[in-house]
Design a protein around this motif. Structure first.
Motif, PDB file in Angstrom:
ATOM      1  N   LYS A 158      -5.412  -4.118   7.491  1.00  0.00           N
ATOM      2  CA  LYS A 158      -5.998  -4.519   6.210  1.00  0.00           C
ATOM      3  C   LYS A 158      -5.207  -5.653   5.550  1.00  0.00           C
ATOM      4  N   GLY A 159      -4.114  -6.099   6.188  1.00  0.00           N
ATOM      5  CA  GLY A 159      -3.376  -7.269   5.711  1.00  0.00           C
ATOM      6  C   GLY A 159      -2.232  -6.980   4.757  1.00  0.00           C
ATOM      7  N   PHE A 160      -1.847  -5.711   4.598  1.00  0.00           N
ATOM      8  CA  PHE A 160      -0.714  -5.395   3.727  1.00  0.00           C
ATOM      9  C   PHE A 160       0.601  -5.720   4.441  1.00  0.00           C
ATOM     10  N   GLN A 161       1.597  -6.170   3.645  1.00  0.00           N
ATOM     11  CA  GLN A 161       2.896  -6.527   4.231  1.00  0.00           C
ATOM     12  C   GLN A 161       3.850  -5.339   4.289  1.00  0.00           C
ATOM     13  N   ASP A 162       3.745  -4.488   3.255  1.00  0.00           N
ATOM     14  CA  ASP A 162       4.679  -3.363   3.146  1.00  0.00           C
ATOM     15  C   ASP A 162       3.922  -2.077   2.841  1.00  0.00           C
ATOM     16  N   ILE A 163       4.534  -0.973   3.277  1.00  0.00           N
ATOM     17  CA  ILE A 163       3.969   0.348   2.970  1.00  0.00           C
ATOM     18  C   ILE A 163       5.064   1.178   2.316  1.00  0.00           C
ATOM     19  N   GLN A 164       4.689   1.977   1.316  1.00  0.00           N
ATOM     20  CA  GLN A 164       5.693   2.823   0.673  1.00  0.00           C
ATOM     21  C   GLN A 164       5.227   4.260   0.588  1.00  0.00           C
ATOM     22  N   ILE A 165       6.213   5.137   0.415  1.00  0.00           N
ATOM     23  CA  ILE A 165       5.919   6.561   0.254  1.00  0.00           C
ATOM     24  C   ILE A 165       6.965   7.135  -0.694  1.00  0.00           C
ATOM     25  N   GLY A 166       6.537   8.036  -1.535  1.00  0.00           N
ATOM     26  CA  GLY A 166       7.484   8.682  -2.453  1.00  0.00           C
ATOM     27  C   GLY A 166       7.643  10.133  -2.070  1.00  0.00           C
ATOM     28  N   ILE A 220       0.864  -1.188   0.000  1.00  0.00           N
ATOM     29  CA  ILE A 220       0.000   0.000   0.000  1.00  0.00           C
ATOM     30  C   ILE A 220       0.901   1.238   0.000  1.00  0.00           C
ATOM     31  N   GLU A 221       0.410   2.305  -0.635  1.00  0.00           N
ATOM     32  CA  GLU A 221       1.237   3.511  -0.738  1.00  0.00           C
ATOM     33  C   GLU A 221       0.559   4.697  -0.059  1.00  0.00           C
ATOM     34  N   ILE A 222       1.357   5.470   0.673  1.00  0.00           N
ATOM     35  CA  ILE A 222       0.875   6.768   1.169  1.00  0.00           C
ATOM     36  C   ILE A 222       1.039   7.736  -0.001  1.00  0.00           C
ATOM     37  N   LYS A 223      -0.075   8.083  -0.621  1.00  0.00           N
ATOM     38  CA  LYS A 223      -0.013   8.937  -1.811  1.00  0.00           C
ATOM     39  C   LYS A 223       0.040  10.407  -1.441  1.00  0.00           C
ATOM     40  N   ASN A 224      -0.472  10.724  -0.253  1.00  0.00           N
ATOM     41  CA  ASN A 224      -0.484  12.129   0.162  1.00  0.00           C
ATOM     42  C   ASN A 224      -0.528  12.170   1.682  1.00  0.00           C
ATOM     43  N   ARG A 236      13.637  17.055  -8.782  1.00  0.00           N
ATOM     44  CA  ARG A 236      13.884  16.270  -9.990  1.00  0.00           C
ATOM     45  C   ARG A 236      13.417  14.810  -9.856  1.00  0.00           C
ATOM     46  N   ASP A 237      13.966  14.115  -8.866  1.00  0.00           N
ATOM     47  CA  ASP A 237      13.753  12.663  -8.770  1.00  0.00           C
ATOM     48  C   ASP A 237      12.792  12.309  -7.635  1.00  0.00           C
ATOM     49  N   MET A 238      12.043  11.217  -7.816  1.00  0.00           N
ATOM     50  CA  MET A 238      11.191  10.692  -6.734  1.00  0.00           C
ATOM     51  C   MET A 238      11.977   9.607  -5.998  1.00  0.00           C
ATOM     52  N   VAL A 239      12.153   9.797  -4.689  1.00  0.00           N
ATOM     53  CA  VAL A 239      12.783   8.774  -3.859  1.00  0.00           C
ATOM     54  C   VAL A 239      11.651   7.943  -3.244  1.00  0.00           C
ATOM     55  N   VAL A 240      11.654   6.638  -3.522  1.00  0.00           N
ATOM     56  CA  VAL A 240      10.615   5.763  -2.977  1.00  0.00           C
ATOM     57  C   VAL A 240      11.183   5.061  -1.744  1.00  0.00           C
ATOM     58  N   LEU A 241      10.479   5.217  -0.618  1.00  0.00           N
ATOM     59  CA  LEU A 241      10.914   4.577   0.632  1.00  0.00           C
ATOM     60  C   LEU A 241       9.880   3.528   1.025  1.00  0.00           C
ATOM     61  N   LYS A 242      10.376   2.419   1.604  1.00  0.00           N
ATOM     62  CA  LYS A 242       9.474   1.326   2.000  1.00  0.00           C
ATOM     63  C   LYS A 242       9.704   0.939   3.450  1.00  0.00           C
ATOM     64  N   LYS A 243       8.631   0.401   4.048  1.00  0.00           N
ATOM     65  CA  LYS A 243       8.744  -0.115   5.423  1.00  0.00           C
ATOM     66  C   LYS A 243       7.956  -1.418   5.505  1.00  0.00           C
ATOM     67  N   ALA A 244       8.586  -2.444   6.075  1.00  0.00           N
ATOM     68  CA  ALA A 244       7.881  -3.712   6.294  1.00  0.00           C
ATOM     69  C   ALA A 244       6.975  -3.548   7.508  1.00  0.00           C
ATOM     70  N   LEU A 245       5.756  -4.073   7.403  1.00  0.00           N
ATOM     71  CA  LEU A 245       4.793  -3.898   8.498  1.00  0.00           C
ATOM     72  C   LEU A 245       4.828  -5.036   9.508  1.00  0.00           C
ATOM     73  N   GLY A 246       5.716  -5.997   9.256  1.00  0.00           N
ATOM     74  CA  GLY A 246       5.938  -7.034  10.274  1.00  0.00           C
ATOM     75  C   GLY A 246       4.925  -8.130  10.303  1.00  0.00           C
ATOM     76  N   LEU A 247       4.319  -8.464   9.124  1.00  0.00           N
ATOM     77  CA  LEU A 247       3.346  -9.563   9.086  1.00  0.00           C
ATOM     78  C   LEU A 247       3.966 -10.882   8.676  1.00  0.00           C
ATOM     79  N   ARG A 248       5.185 -10.802   8.055  1.00  0.00           N
ATOM     80  CA  ARG A 248       5.800 -12.013   7.506  1.00  0.00           C
ATOM     81  C   ARG A 248       6.255 -12.958   8.593  1.00  0.00           C
TER      82      ARG A 248
END
Ligand code: COA
Length: 153
Positions: free
Chosen positions: A90-98, A59-63, A141-153
């Protein structure tokens, strides 16, 4: 301060949405397929969080934005923590934000909250926004995409 879903009868708070993403066209690409939450303080909407599912695991934090008058008081951190618990529930494993290469404070905040840099979309803001933008005297200029594991694995 409480965080709650924005109801479908309420007007989208574009003042907040455009703080994080200055293009109405770009906001329109994700907002209607997203879950929108607001932070409310003294009956005023002071923050926004927009979550968009990419696939069943991610899932992504879009804003995310907080009114300028209310920034630096911990509301952004609370919105991020809310996003983590909501996504996990909601059962997502990872979350990302740009965020942009130039967004120094945001890059600091997201890493403090456990995000790790994952990828870079080179020249994303040059291709997707009509005018050159500057922030902290740096070309956006560039979008940096960052991710975090939500700890479900
Ligand atoms: N270096 C190090 N840390 C920095 C920093 C910098 N240059 N700039 C900010 N921070 C840290 C603060 O120190 C604070 O952490 P701390 O509590 O450990 O001190 C944290 O970032 C800010 O936390 P908080 O007060 O919860 O954030 P906020 O309520 O101001 O909300 C934003 C953060 C980004 C949502 C808000 O500033 C905002 O709306 N900005 C405009 C819209 C935007 O850019 N959205 C994101 C698009 S990717």
């Amino acid at each position: 301060m409480t965080i709650r879903p924005l109801s479908s009868e309420e007007t989208l708070p574009y003042d907040l949405l455009l703080l994080a993403d200055p293009s109405v066209k770009m906001v329109g690409k994700y907002i209607f397929a997203s879950s929108v939450y607001v932070a409310v303080f003294a009956e005023q909407i002071v923050g926004i969080l927009v979550l968009f599912p990419i696939d069943k695991n991610l899932i992504e934090i879009k804003n995310i934005a907080v009114l300028e008058t209310h920034q630096g008081k911990g509301i952004g951190k609370k919105l991020l923590a809310f996003a983590f618990s909501e996504a996990k529930e909601k059962g997502f494993q990872d979350i990302q934000i740009g965020t942009a290469n130039s967004s120094i404070g945001q890059l600091a905040l997201y890493q403090k909250m456990g995000f790790e840099m994952d990828s870079i979309l080179k020249s994303f803001f040059i291709y997707n926004y009509p005018e050159p933008m500057y922030e902290n005297e740096i070309l956006v200029r560039d979008m940096v995409v960052l991710k975090k594991a939500l700890g479900l694995r």
